[in-house]
Motif scaffolding. Sequence first.
Motif, PDB file in Angstrom:
ATOM      1  N   ARG A 463      47.427  49.809  29.413  1.00  0.00           N
ATOM      2  CA  ARG A 463      47.597  49.710  30.794  1.00  0.00           C
ATOM      3  C   ARG A 463      46.236  50.513  31.234  1.00  0.00           C
ATOM      4  NH1 ARG A 463      49.883  47.659  33.632  1.00  0.00           N
ATOM      5  NH2 ARG A 463      50.601  49.008  35.278  1.00  0.00           N
ATOM      6  N   GLN A 464      45.249  50.920  30.355  1.00  0.00           N
ATOM      7  CA  GLN A 464      44.155  51.692  30.978  1.00  0.00           C
ATOM      8  C   GLN A 464      43.305  50.780  31.803  1.00  0.00           C
ATOM      9  OE1 GLN A 464      42.897  54.659  30.735  1.00  0.00           O
ATOM     10  NE2 GLN A 464      44.998  55.155  30.513  1.00  0.00           N
ATOM     11  N   THR A 465      42.897  49.479  31.213  1.00  0.00           N
ATOM     12  CA  THR A 465      41.853  48.840  32.098  1.00  0.00           C
ATOM     13  C   THR A 465      42.124  47.334  32.011  1.00  0.00           C
ATOM     14  OG1 THR A 465      39.479  48.565  32.430  1.00  0.00           O
ATOM     15  CG2 THR A 465      39.912  49.128  30.169  1.00  0.00           C
ATOM     16  N   ARG A 466      41.456  46.612  32.788  1.00  0.00           N
ATOM     17  CA  ARG A 466      41.749  45.078  32.715  1.00  0.00           C
ATOM     18  C   ARG A 466      40.761  44.521  33.663  1.00  0.00           C
ATOM     19  NH1 ARG A 466      46.262  41.575  32.772  1.00  0.00           N
ATOM     20  NH2 ARG A 466      45.755  39.240  32.407  1.00  0.00           N
ATOM     21  N   LEU A 467      40.010  43.468  33.129  1.00  0.00           N
ATOM     22  CA  LEU A 467      39.005  42.736  33.977  1.00  0.00           C
ATOM     23  C   LEU A 467      39.355  41.206  34.347  1.00  0.00           C
ATOM     24  CD1 LEU A 467      36.116  43.328  33.952  1.00  0.00           C
ATOM     25  CD2 LEU A 467      35.451  41.943  32.236  1.00  0.00           C
ATOM     26  N   PHE A 468      39.246  41.310  35.679  1.00  0.00           N
ATOM     27  CA  PHE A 468      39.477  39.964  36.392  1.00  0.00           C
ATOM     28  C   PHE A 468      38.039  39.207  36.715  1.00  0.00           C
ATOM     29  CE2 PHE A 468      43.002  42.785  37.152  1.00  0.00           C
ATOM     30  CZ  PHE A 468      44.086  42.038  36.506  1.00  0.00           C
ATOM     31  N   PRO A 469      38.077  37.884  36.759  1.00  0.00           N
ATOM     32  CA  PRO A 469      39.237  36.823  36.346  1.00  0.00           C
ATOM     33  C   PRO A 469      39.302  36.869  34.818  1.00  0.00           C
ATOM     34  CG  PRO A 469      37.153  35.621  36.902  1.00  0.00           C
ATOM     35  CD  PRO A 469      37.158  37.045  37.299  1.00  0.00           C
ATOM     36  N   ASP A 470      40.339  36.286  34.456  1.00  0.00           N
ATOM     37  CA  ASP A 470      40.780  36.287  32.956  1.00  0.00           C
ATOM     38  C   ASP A 470      39.640  35.343  32.366  1.00  0.00           C
ATOM     39  OD1 ASP A 470      42.777  38.039  33.984  1.00  0.00           O
ATOM     40  OD2 ASP A 470      44.641  36.715  32.935  1.00  0.00           O
ATOM     41  N   GLY A 471      39.660  35.451  30.892  1.00  0.00           N
ATOM     42  CA  GLY A 471      38.461  34.599  30.299  1.00  0.00           C
ATOM     43  C   GLY A 471      38.730  33.278  30.518  1.00  0.00           C
ATOM     44  N   ASP A 472      39.724  32.704  30.688  1.00  0.00           N
ATOM     45  CA  ASP A 472      39.570  31.383  31.003  1.00  0.00           C
ATOM     46  C   ASP A 472      39.575  30.601  32.052  1.00  0.00           C
ATOM     47  OD1 ASP A 472      41.926  32.301  31.541  1.00  0.00           O
ATOM     48  OD2 ASP A 472      43.348  30.651  31.019  1.00  0.00           O
ATOM     49  N   ARG A 473      39.186  31.678  33.228  1.00  0.00           N
ATOM     50  CA  ARG A 473      39.005  31.300  34.693  1.00  0.00           C
ATOM     51  C   ARG A 473      37.386  31.621  34.756  1.00  0.00           C
ATOM     52  NH1 ARG A 473      44.052  31.574  38.134  1.00  0.00           N
ATOM     53  NH2 ARG A 473      42.522  31.654  39.991  1.00  0.00           N
ATOM     54  N   LYS A 474      36.907  30.573  35.362  1.00  0.00           N
ATOM     55  CA  LYS A 474      35.410  30.478  35.498  1.00  0.00           C
ATOM     56  C   LYS A 474      35.121  31.188  37.048  1.00  0.00           C
ATOM     57  CE  LYS A 474      34.172  29.662  31.226  1.00  0.00           C
ATOM     58  NZ  LYS A 474      35.432  30.284  30.918  1.00  0.00           N
ATOM     59  N   GLU A 475      35.736  31.807  37.577  1.00  0.00           N
ATOM     60  CA  GLU A 475      35.542  32.022  39.015  1.00  0.00           C
ATOM     61  C   GLU A 475      34.562  33.504  39.247  1.00  0.00           C
ATOM     62  OE1 GLU A 475      40.021  30.941  40.350  1.00  0.00           O
ATOM     63  OE2 GLU A 475      39.371  32.948  39.585  1.00  0.00           O
ATOM     64  N   HIS A 476      33.855  33.303  40.431  1.00  0.00           N
ATOM     65  CA  HIS A 476      33.011  34.389  40.915  1.00  0.00           C
ATOM     66  C   HIS A 476      33.484  35.086  41.985  1.00  0.00           C
ATOM     67  CE1 HIS A 476      29.001  36.404  40.904  1.00  0.00           C
ATOM     68  NE2 HIS A 476      29.014  36.369  42.174  1.00  0.00           N
ATOM     69  N   ILE A 477      33.973  36.279  41.677  1.00  0.00           N
ATOM     70  CA  ILE A 477      34.783  37.092  42.936  1.00  0.00           C
ATOM     71  C   ILE A 477      33.692  37.717  43.809  1.00  0.00           C
ATOM     72  CG2 ILE A 477      36.035  39.148  43.271  1.00  0.00           C
ATOM     73  CD1 ILE A 477      37.263  38.885  40.577  1.00  0.00           C
ATOM     74  N   VAL A 478      33.711  37.666  45.085  1.00  0.00           N
ATOM     75  CA  VAL A 478      32.836  37.994  46.118  1.00  0.00           C
ATOM     76  C   VAL A 478      33.363  39.263  47.005  1.00  0.00           C
ATOM     77  CG1 VAL A 478      31.183  36.178  46.259  1.00  0.00           C
ATOM     78  CG2 VAL A 478      33.404  36.242  47.737  1.00  0.00           C
ATOM     79  N   SER A 479      34.834  39.295  46.945  1.00  0.00           N
ATOM     80  CA  SER A 479      35.227  40.547  47.736  1.00  0.00           C
ATOM     81  C   SER A 479      36.851  40.736  47.034  1.00  0.00           C
ATOM     82  CB  SER A 479      35.532  39.875  49.077  1.00  0.00           C
ATOM     83  OG  SER A 479      36.156  40.814  49.982  1.00  0.00           O
ATOM     84  N   HIS A 480      37.269  41.989  47.382  1.00  0.00           N
ATOM     85  CA  HIS A 480      38.577  42.537  46.787  1.00  0.00           C
ATOM     86  C   HIS A 480      39.041  43.441  47.549  1.00  0.00           C
ATOM     87  CE1 HIS A 480      36.401  45.730  45.165  1.00  0.00           C
ATOM     88  NE2 HIS A 480      37.417  46.246  44.529  1.00  0.00           N
ATOM     89  N   ALA A 481      40.436  43.632  47.499  1.00  0.00           N
ATOM     90  CA  ALA A 481      41.151  44.648  48.265  1.00  0.00           C
ATOM     91  C   ALA A 481      42.367  45.196  47.297  1.00  0.00           C
ATOM     92  CB  ALA A 481      41.950  44.176  49.585  1.00  0.00           C
TER      93      ALA A 481
END
Length: 756
Positions: A463-481
């Motif tokens: 439960r310590q850490t997780r990276l998004f998007p997951d490996g199979d998603r090729k998205e580029h995140i520009v903002s988060h909340a």
Amino acid sequence: MISSLSLSLSLSWLGSCLQYKWQKTLGNYIAVAGSDSSVKIFDRHGQRKNELNLPGRCVGMDWDKDGDILAVISDKSSSVYLWDANVNKTSQIDSGMRDQMSFILWSKAGPLLAVGTNKGNLLIYNQQTSRKIPVLGKHTKRITCGCWSSQNLLALGSEDCSVTISNQEGDTVRQTSVRSDPADVQFSVMKTDERSSPGESTVSVAVGKKTLFLFNLNDPDNPIELAFQQRYGHIISYRWYGDGYILIGFSQGYFVVISTHIREIGQELFQAHNHKDSLTSVAISSALNKAASCGDNSIKIHDLSELKEMDAIVNLEDETQGLDQLSWTDDGQLLAVSTQRGALHVFLTRLPILGHSCGTRLAYLTSLLEVTVSNRVEGEAPVAVAVEVEPNFIAVGPYHVAVGMNNRAWFYALGDSGVERLKDMEYLGTIATMCLNSEYAAALFEGKVQLHMMEGEGQHEQRQTRLFPDGDRKEHIVSHALTNDFLFYGTDSGVIVCILVEDWQMLNEYRHPVGIKKVNDSHVEIPSFSPTITGVLWETWPSDKGVFVSFDDDKVYTYAMHKNTIYGPRVVFVGSTKLPFSHKPLLLYNGELTCQTQSGKTSSVALSTHTFLTHTHSPQLTQALMLKRFPEAWELCKVLGGPAGWAEMGRSCLIHMEVELAVRVFRMSGNVGMVMSLQGIKGIEDRSLLAGHLAMFLNDYNLAQDLYLESSCPNTALEMRRDLQHWDSALMLAKRLAEDQIPFISKEYAVQLEFM
């Protein structure tokens, strides 16, 4: 407001004046030389970075245009000492000059270093190619001052009472004689009526400390010499600024601004007796648009756009021997002043505007290494958090604050017993923004979001850490909340994804046709949304949850989100408010915007859309109704007294489907028919049917028809059209809903046509 940052400097300097130079561009380092044989280099927090030991006293130093290399000359050596700020290493180059060096200056346009000597010789050194060009006999006496132009011309002044202009090869292209010793040679652009030639074509020089000599390279036969009033004393220093203006400081404490526009040449535009006994230096910061002068034991700062306004006064009571030289960093953040007794003080004149909010809690930068956490709404006392680095982002949560720079973040717990440093963490890229909730931090870097726990190392490893998007998603995140339960992120392809934090599973996603700039979790169209918007804040006052503001550099735009109207969920634009210069909004609470300023303080801005909280006029009633503030609107209607106010409020109650309140309002306005009609529909539970009735009362018959058709009683639409004698619409509805009614409707239509 200017806050002081004192630098601790070697006591061996006390008793003599200092030479010092700020690192160009970055302003991260300051090099200081006293009467001993060393140059000490400090960082902007006063920590000593390095020390250059010279064979004799330092007679000159300068930073190159990018602030990478500091060049130093000494009175007992023919070598030039170079300190590289990037690798913290010192090297030397032999100038080849056999007489003592007197002057050193880097070009502002290239890797060229000019070195002048006591006998008037010149060396031009190219740092890139290591090529040296010695020019013997450039002057016949000591070279005392000089300046490079942005076109790589070099102007030099000498004790032989002449000024030479040379190209980068060292060839003299212009020369002129002056009546006395020249000092403080500068290049600039003098304004003439004709179209001026490109580049800096005017050389200015203070002659004999009495006159200002202006020499136009394109008109060398007609120099201009400006003399000043005797009572001013002699010229101490001067600076060009703006569109051909010169600021001059005089020894008797006078601070004078003149214009070089040909029609008003030499005219005094402004004059102030800034210092009673003496003035020792003037400085200008184009980044801040401010000018400063120092003298006696005070510094006075003016705004260049309004010189009569004194921006700040700093008194240094302990400096009884007086002040010496004044110098700003290129970005205007720090102002240094040396004193006659050999001390150096550095003042913070502008802070980076860094701040963040969580609920009604604020965290903002109050000094280069201090973050203040406050919650004025809850009445909590401000807490100062001393941080390890000068941060370029801040994040605050319910119980934590995080600061960081580049790819590293430091986390602190905010407890009842004070602030506790938890840990620091490195990420896989440079952090753009960070959000915190009570347990987790979410950091956005290079198109990815890393979600991790802030406390509890070792427990629940998975439960310590997780990276998004997951490996199979090729998205580029520009903002988060991040909320306590959900992580939202938006991508450059227009996708908004909602993640449940508890089990790190995606709940839903919404696809926009264009890229996301900022994230919230609804998708209702926002009207009048400016393309210059840089941020959005939701209202934190509990009774006004649907209100939010968007803002750019100049204005704040207020919107109200209404979920329950006869039109369905919608956002209305309420109005805009002018934002004071250099204010960054951090928190919105009951119509009051808390902003961060450059001085490291917060300031309140009352939104013009909430003036109904303090005024009672007719426009304020419209504002209150647009924001769905019905208790305030009721009081306003009572104050205004007329039926028009009650009618406007009643109409708003119908739009918002507030039937009970609408009955009370129309009773106040004496509208008996509307009161009876509303009481007739009071118990209806079908939302579409109720909304249809209310739309009909508002005379919006097309909307009423659409709502009736969505309801459990679609025939009501047909009844409405028959009652209104809208026969064409009634016949079309009858075909769909009640074909047996067509003959009766046709007969009624025929009777009306016959009558007409």
